[in-house]
Design an enzyme around this catalytic site. Structure first.
Site, PDB file in Angstrom:
ATOM      1  NE  ARG A 183      81.909 -32.497  58.334  1.00  0.00           N
ATOM      2  CZ  ARG A 183      81.223 -32.255  57.222  1.00  0.00           C
ATOM      3  NH1 ARG A 183      80.838 -31.035  56.920  1.00  0.00           N
ATOM      4  NH2 ARG A 183      80.937 -33.224  56.383  1.00  0.00           N
ATOM      5  CG  HIS A 188      86.336 -29.805  56.567  1.00  0.00           C
ATOM      6  ND1 HIS A 188      85.343 -29.336  57.391  1.00  0.00           N
ATOM      7  CD2 HIS A 188      85.722 -30.261  55.449  1.00  0.00           C
ATOM      8  CE1 HIS A 188      84.174 -29.493  56.808  1.00  0.00           C
ATOM      9  NE2 HIS A 188      84.367 -30.050  55.636  1.00  0.00           N
ATOM     10  CD  GLN A 226      90.460 -26.311  50.450  1.00  0.00           C
ATOM     11  OE1 GLN A 226      89.545 -25.800  51.072  1.00  0.00           O
ATOM     12  NE2 GLN A 226      91.274 -25.609  49.679  1.00  0.00           N
ATOM     13  NE  ARG A 252      83.868 -33.565  53.309  1.00  0.00           N
ATOM     14  CZ  ARG A 252      83.759 -34.550  52.409  1.00  0.00           C
ATOM     15  NH1 ARG A 252      84.634 -35.545  52.410  1.00  0.00           N
ATOM     16  NH2 ARG A 252      82.793 -34.544  51.523  1.00  0.00           N
ATOM     17  CG  ASP A 263      87.602 -30.162  49.113  1.00  0.00           C
ATOM     18  OD1 ASP A 263      87.198 -30.238  47.938  1.00  0.00           O
ATOM     19  OD2 ASP A 263      86.931 -29.709  50.047  1.00  0.00           O
ATOM     20  CD  GLU A 308      89.780 -17.562  56.439  1.00  0.00           C
ATOM     21  OE1 GLU A 308      90.533 -16.655  55.990  1.00  0.00           O
ATOM     22  OE2 GLU A 308      89.035 -18.233  55.706  1.00  0.00           O
ATOM     23  CB  SER A 337      81.801 -27.004  55.584  1.00  0.00           C
ATOM     24  OG  SER A 337      81.373 -26.887  54.243  1.00  0.00           O
TER      25      SER A 337
END
Lengths: 321, 271
Positions: free
Chosen positions: A16, A115, A127, A173, A123, A64, A43
């Site tokens: 990312r 992620h 997620q 991530r 998380d 989204e 993030s």
């Protein structure tokens, strides 16, 4: 990468992070690059782009579906938009819009999910995206990419921007192992053979690429020659590389941080069935959701490390003739 | 060149006839919501929008998105009358190989601005186009039309919030408020009133007009263009099935084609 040099895990930036840096480079080169984000820019790392190009960064809030279709509208008006969120939200909450506003009219939108997989860690499952390769590949005309490390992510984000048509890129991530040296060339739909081998092939994507190389070293010490292929593009698949692997090594393991259902493995299996049928084994998430934990603990618990590649190779070799 | 009221009314009547005939020939389709939108579509395509049917990809053209894609017969008739597409093929609507697909499809008609049909998506697309115009320093405007049933979709309100937030004043939302959706009257399926208040609460400059009055439509579009710093929503009160007595306010004709006899009757009324 020479087969006989022991591979050592050296951590580099997360994919990312590489995506965020690549976007800035692209933004400097091309004024048509526009970025949309849904309240996760710190993030997804689109924050770098937002800082340098505030006018070309569109904050969409936590919405989204709207973001995806705004991206489609920007593309229809000639822009090269990147829309970004966690994979779980970009794909699942934007799926209808990806189907009707992007795939079906073949709109030049780039969707980057971060992620992805279970390696996000603490998380937990809401997620953790473990379905998006299957979902993205079910969108006709989409290019679907899951890069392994920083170098490949940067190169493939650039390739996505240059490609005319919809693209989904899957990033992760955690910091990830360095697989490639700077300067390595990548082409959409062209797999990279990282380790030569003749007894069995491991076809991997994302974090599993480094694990597959580690496994090949372990097995090499036992005299088992493992070919390792980074299948960074899940769609369109490199059919030639798969056909060669199946016919030349006669056994294939596919390893991915994704549900086995709908994942890279079943796509590879289709090509194997169509070209040179051979025994296969599949490493991935098997019909379940993961849980909270540290990324390494989760990858270990859910069977996504070199140890698991080694045992899958043994299994598939036992079935080979 | 501006068209006279009489010319616009003649065009509206001709387009109504074409709608009825093409849906009759197709034996399926959505006449009610096509007929209710005629005056707005005619005003946009023949009077208001800066467009060039012979240069459909002109970068500075105004754009129209029929978010209520099922009403495409009105769009097809208008585009054919304007010279974008062949008028003699309108009656191939919904048939295999026709460019006049069941819902607007850019693969078959590249001069369409969007492929629509899945409800609730056109406002977001319009926002994307509006943002692109602003980034590129171009003056074009984007118009998107919605059904009143369609705005039950949550994405509409995500989009409404974001258009006002980003002060996208180069887009206009037109709501064809005919009060009927597939399953019946909007008030019985999922009430959307008070509609204008909702758009105002979301930060839009909002007008309520008679959607069958050309002068009212013209005035509203002019006011929208003069409104800076916020997007404009035109809530257009219309009659579903307008112009054909037995279709007017009749939920049956949301999604049912007229029979050959009904086509004949309708054409008599639309002389």
């Amino acid at each position: 990468m020479p087969a006989k040099t022991k591979f050592e895990i050296k951590l580099g930036p997360a994919t990312r992070e590489a995506f965020g840096r690549a976007l800035v480079e692209l933004g400097r080169e091309n004024r048509d690059i526009v970025v949309c984000d849904a309240d996760l820019s710190h993030s997804t790392m689109t924050t770098y782009f937002a800082k340098e190009f505030p006018d070309r960064f569109i904050s969409c809030g936590i919405a989204e579906a709207n973001m995806t279709a705004i991206g489609a509208g920007l593309a229809l008006a000639g822009k090269i938009p990147f829309v970004s969120s966690f994979s779980a939200f970009a794909m699942n909450k934007g799926f209808e819009q990806l189907r009707c506003c992007v795939a079906y009219p073949n709109v030049n939108l780039k969707v980057v999910g971060t992620h992805s997989g279970i390696s996000i860690g603490e998380d937990g499952p809401s997620q953790m995206s473990i379905e998006e390769i299957g979902l993205a590949c079910s969108l006709a005309g989409f290019v679907v990419i899951a890069p392994a490390d920083e170098v490949s992510t940067k190169a493939l984000v650039r390739a996505a921007a240059a490609h005319v048509g919809p693209v989904f890129i899957r990033t992760g991530r955690p910091k990830c192992a360095i697989v490639y040296q700077p300067g390595q060339k990548f082409e959409i739909g062209k797999a990279v053979e990282l380790v030569e081998g003749s007894d069995v092939t491991v076809i991997a994507s994302g974090l599993l690429v480094a694990q597959a190389i580690l496994a090949s070293d372990i097995l090499d010490a036992e005299g088992i020659s493992v070919r390792v292929i980074d299948m960074h593009t899940a769609k369109p698949l490199d059919r030639d590389a798969i056909h060669r692997a199946a016919s030349e090594t006669g056994a294939i393991v596919v390893a991915e941080e994704h549900l086995v259902d709908g994942g890279l493995g079943v796509r590879v299996a289709q090509v194997v069935a169509e070209t040179a049928p051979c025994p296969m084994e599949f490493i991935g998430i098997h019909n379940t959701y993961a849980e909270s934990g540290q990324p390494d603990e989760l990858l270990d618990k859910y069977g996504l490390i070199a140890r698991d590649v080694v045992s899958a190779v043994r299994k598939v070799l036992a079935r080979k003739r | 060149m501006a068209k006279s009221l009489e010319e616009l009314q003649d065009l509206a009547k001709r387009i109504r006839r074409e709608i009825v005939v093409m849906i009759g020939a197709a034996k399926s389709g959505h006449p009610g919501g096509s007929l209710s939108a005629v005056e707005m579509v005619v005003e946009l395509y023949f009077n208001h929008m800066h467009i060039d049917p012979h240069n459909p990809k002109w970068p500075d053209r105004d754009r129209f998105i029929l978010s209520k894609g099922h009403a495409c017969p009105v769009l097809y008739a208008a585009m054919a009358e304007a010279g974008y597409t062949p008028i003699d093929q309108l009656n191939t609507l919904r048939k295999l190989g026709s460019i006049y697909q069941g819902h607007p499809d850019m693969r078959f008609i590249p001069s369409l601005e969007a492929s629509t049909g899945s409800l609730g998506e056109g406002l977001s697309l319009a926002i994307g186009m509006g943002l692109a115009a602003r980034l590129d320093g171009r003056g074009y405007r984007t118009y998107a039309m919605f059904g009143d049933g369609e705005i039950q979709e949550g994405q509409i309100w995500e989009a409404a919030m974001s258009a006002a937030f980003h002060k996208i004043d180069n887009i206009v939302a037109l709501v064809d408020y005919n009060g009927i959706q597939l399953d019946g009257f909007v008030k019985d399926i999922m009430e959307v009133a008070p509609l204008a208040d909702k758009w105002r609460a979301f930060g839009w400059h909002t007008l309520e007009i008679d959607g069958h009055s050309f002068p009212a439509i013209q005035q509203a579009l002019a006011e929208a263009e003069a409104t800076k710093g916020k997007p404009t929503c035109i809530v257009a009160h219309t009659i579903k099935g307008k112009g054909v007595s037995f279709m007017e306010n009749n939920p049956k004709f949301h999604g049912t084609a007229p029979t050959p006899d009904e086509v004949k009757l309708a054409l008599q009324e639309l002389q």
